[in-house]
Design an enzyme around this catalytic site. Structure first.
Site, mmCIF file in Angstrom:
data_model
loop_
_atom_site.group_PDB
_atom_site.id
_atom_site.type_symbol
_atom_site.label_atom_id
_atom_site.label_comp_id
_atom_site.label_asym_id
_atom_site.label_seq_id
_atom_site.Cartn_x
_atom_site.Cartn_y
_atom_site.Cartn_z
ATOM 1 N N GLU A 68 -5.281 7.670 6.930
ATOM 2 C CA GLU A 68 -4.767 9.033 6.316
ATOM 3 C C GLU A 68 -5.173 10.472 6.651
ATOM 4 O O GLU A 68 -6.223 10.287 5.515
ATOM 5 C CB GLU A 68 -3.562 8.702 6.136
ATOM 6 C CG GLU A 68 -2.081 9.300 6.288
ATOM 7 C CD GLU A 68 -1.365 8.570 6.900
ATOM 8 O OE1 GLU A 68 -0.238 9.271 8.080
ATOM 9 O OE2 GLU A 68 -1.117 7.614 7.623
ATOM 10 N N LYS A 107 7.617 -1.042 7.159
ATOM 11 C CA LYS A 107 6.928 0.373 6.002
ATOM 12 C C LYS A 107 8.389 0.471 5.270
ATOM 13 O O LYS A 107 9.393 -0.411 5.409
ATOM 14 C CB LYS A 107 6.860 1.470 7.191
ATOM 15 C CG LYS A 107 7.728 1.433 8.305
ATOM 16 C CD LYS A 107 7.248 3.379 8.749
ATOM 17 C CE LYS A 107 8.306 3.004 9.702
ATOM 18 N NZ LYS A 107 7.985 4.055 10.592
ATOM 19 N N LYS A 163 2.074 4.278 1.068
ATOM 20 C CA LYS A 163 2.948 5.496 2.877
ATOM 21 C C LYS A 163 2.159 6.984 2.432
ATOM 22 O O LYS A 163 3.812 7.177 1.475
ATOM 23 C CB LYS A 163 3.853 4.760 3.453
ATOM 24 C CG LYS A 163 3.703 5.235 4.919
ATOM 25 C CD LYS A 163 5.476 4.823 5.154
ATOM 26 C CE LYS A 163 5.303 5.280 6.749
ATOM 27 N NZ LYS A 163 4.874 6.638 6.683
ATOM 28 N N ARG A 178 -1.949 10.295 10.456
ATOM 29 C CA ARG A 178 -2.858 8.766 11.282
ATOM 30 C C ARG A 178 -4.069 9.742 11.422
ATOM 31 O O ARG A 178 -3.869 10.372 12.624
ATOM 32 C CB ARG A 178 -2.200 7.943 11.921
ATOM 33 C CG ARG A 178 -2.654 6.771 12.494
ATOM 34 C CD ARG A 178 -2.921 5.949 10.500
ATOM 35 N NE ARG A 178 -2.455 4.448 11.390
ATOM 36 C CZ ARG A 178 -1.758 3.451 11.948
ATOM 37 N NH1 ARG A 178 -0.094 3.771 11.793
ATOM 38 N NH2 ARG A 178 -2.401 2.301 11.975
ATOM 39 N N GLU A 219 1.098 -1.055 -0.408
ATOM 40 C CA GLU A 219 -0.012 0.241 -0.218
ATOM 41 C C GLU A 219 0.503 1.225 -0.272
ATOM 42 O O GLU A 219 1.828 1.006 0.737
ATOM 43 C CB GLU A 219 -0.903 0.276 1.173
ATOM 44 C CG GLU A 219 -2.055 -1.035 1.135
ATOM 45 C CD GLU A 219 -2.716 -1.388 2.900
ATOM 46 O OE1 GLU A 219 -2.480 -0.328 3.549
ATOM 47 O OE2 GLU A 219 -3.369 -2.443 2.645
ATOM 48 N N ARG A 278 -2.942 9.350 16.146
ATOM 49 C CA ARG A 278 -1.947 7.997 16.421
ATOM 50 C C ARG A 278 -1.497 8.433 18.871
ATOM 51 O O ARG A 278 -1.554 6.732 18.396
ATOM 52 C CB ARG A 278 -0.325 8.159 15.437
ATOM 53 C CG ARG A 278 0.534 7.305 16.092
ATOM 54 C CD ARG A 278 1.299 7.288 15.073
ATOM 55 N NE ARG A 278 3.291 6.895 15.779
ATOM 56 C CZ ARG A 278 3.742 6.050 15.316
ATOM 57 N NH1 ARG A 278 4.053 6.381 13.814
ATOM 58 N NH2 ARG A 278 4.752 5.250 15.663
#
Length: 490
Positions: free
Chosen positions: A257, A363, A208, A213, A206, A228
């Site tokens: 996001e 990530k 980033k 967040r 996906e 977050r």
């Protein structure tokens, strides 16, 4: 509970290297904690007060230091009450009022208690007892399975709240509840998408995004959004609220996001997104709950299918499913070309491990490095007292001078702190308060996530998430990176 008892155990834990011994010491303390005070005590044990950040800086704490009390007499609930008052003291004259509150409290604390409170409030607690150790201790004290305690903490978004339930003997078999924030699942780091696939197997790759967040909750006609850090950001994101409110579900919890886009559909810079949250939209990549059913234990492949039936395609984060490293790397390069940070590679069979930095999510993003010159350093405080710590960093200007572009104290080991304290003092040319200005001769390699526009520094840019990788004794200051190169990272 006496605050002195917490401080005494904290000191014993810090002096104990074995994890099992730390857990035993903490569990013995927690058995004597009234359940209602558990969130307070747990916060002090992990070095994070229940109130979070309360707007009290190191200078205010320094000015509030007074002659300590001879004996321990203060209860943890009293300290919690003072921190509550500090958290809501704002406006004109607030700094003076905060100092008076702190002085009145400090006068009643012993020397050890003063030190412990300052370290707790400044995030400088170093006792080798992180959330995981304290969670194990709570489970041991309450006589419950540690896995059940950890899960309750994740779903409540609060280890202290879970501790209160466990110590009171309440049921820990709780589910994910809409409108109650849960700790987000986090990702570890891999050097490339193909490398990540080796660990995850078949995965969703996906984009980033470099946004904020957002955990989105809907229950009936109520919508709440959390950051977050589990702060309520509902009022700051009206566009996202409208999108979530319109979803065809009575109750839902989404992970995503918030990001601002320019006229060409490219992402705005992070700072522009954060300064214009009321105009940003959202892209969602996970669904944790729908209409009374919790999905966190379902595999990502199933959650992704539900997400696509619930959220319009334009609001779902771009992704592919693959086990081919070449395909994954190409998709990651496409994400970067589109102006995004990189990708996150997620195992298709992974559940949503709230609060965990699991190996099933990885990530991948480019890391920039710059060779910069140290212009000055600041004397540290807390556990860095006596060492030159925070570095002032400069890039090379066209005329041979150096243009300041940021500061950092991250990435410095104790050994490196000791070394640079000696070396920088040898280059000192002036002292201004806690800042030691030095001859611009030492080159240091800095890793960073990027740069942003800044009026604070003369070069018009500032480093983002800068951390020291190593010093470069092989390079002269004249070989440092130029301000043009730094500005080119915008």
């Amino acid at each position: 509970m006496d605050y002195g008892a917490v401080v005494q155990v904290s000191a014993a834990v810090a002096a104990t290297p074995q994890r099992s011994a730390k857990i035993a010491l903490l569990a013995d303390l927690l058995r004597h904690v009234p359940p209602g005070e558990a969130p307070i005590v747990v916060g002090y044990l992990v070095g994070e007060p229940r109130q979070g950040r309360i707007g009290v800086g190191w200078a205010t704490l320094r000015d509030a230091r007074v002659e300590p009390a001879a004996a321990s007499t203060v209860q943890v609930a009293e300290i919690d009450g003072v921190l509550d008052r500090l958290a809501v003291t704002t406006g004109s004259g607030s700094q003076r009022a905060k100092e008076e509150l702190l002085v009145a409290l400090m006068e009643r604390l012993t020397a050890d208690e003063q030190v412990h409170l300052v370290r707790t409030m400044t995030g400088e607690m170093r006792q080798g007892a992180n959330d995981g150790v304290v969670a194990e201790a709570v489970a041991k004290a309450a006589g419950v399975p540690s896995a059940a305690l950890r899960r309750a903490a994740m779903l409540l978004g609060d280890l202290g709240a879970a501790a209160a339930r466990a110590l009171a003997g309440d049921d820990l078999d709780i589910g994910l509840t809409p409108l109650v924030a849960v700790q987000p699942m986090l990702a570890t780091t891999s050097v490339s998408a193909s490398d990540a696939l080796v660990a995850t197997g078949p995965a969703s790759v996906e984009w980033k995004l470099d946004g904020m967040r957002v955990q989105a909750h809907k229950a009936g006609d109520r919508v709440r959004l959390f950051s977050r850090g589990l702060n309520d950001v509902t009022a700051a994101l009206p566009n996202v609220v409208a999108v979530v409110a319109a979803l065809p579900a009575a109750s839902v919890v989404l992970d995503g996001e918030s990001l601002g886009l320019d006229e060409d559909g490219r992402p705005r810079r992070f700072q522009d997104t954060m300064s214009g949250l009321d105009t940003t939209g959202a892209f969602f990549f996970d669904v944790l709950h729908v209409d009374g059913a919790s999905l966190i234990d379902e595999p990502l492949s199933a959650r992704s299918s539900v997400l696509r039936t619930l959220v319009p395609p334009s609001l779902v984060l771009p992704s592919i499913q693959t086990d081919d490293g070449v395909v994954a790397d190409a998709f990651a390069e496409e994400a970067v070309r589109a102006g995004h940070e990189g990708v996150v590679v997620k195992a298709l069979d992974s559940p949503y491990q709230a609060g965990r930095r699991g190996a099933t999510w990885r990530k991948v993003k480019p890391v920039h490095t710059l060779d910069l010159v140290v212009l000055a350093a600041e004397w540290g405080h807390g556990r860095r007292t006596g060492w030159l710590s925070n570095l002032h960093l400069g890039a090379r200007g066209a005329d041979g001078s150096f243009v300041m572009v940021g500061k950092t104290f991250k990435g410095l080991t104790d050994q490196l702190l000791q070394w640079q304290t000696v070396e920088l003092q040898a280059l000192a040319i002036a002292t201004e308060g806690i800042t030691v200005h030095v001859r611009p001769e030492m080159v240091v390699e800095i890793a960073l996530d990027g740069v942003q526009v800044s009026r604070r520094y003369p070069g018009g840019v500032a480093l983002r998430f800068a951390r020291v990788r190593r010093y470069r004794p092989d390079k002269a200051a004249g070989e440092a990176d130029t301000i043009e190169r730094v500005q080119g990272l915008l």
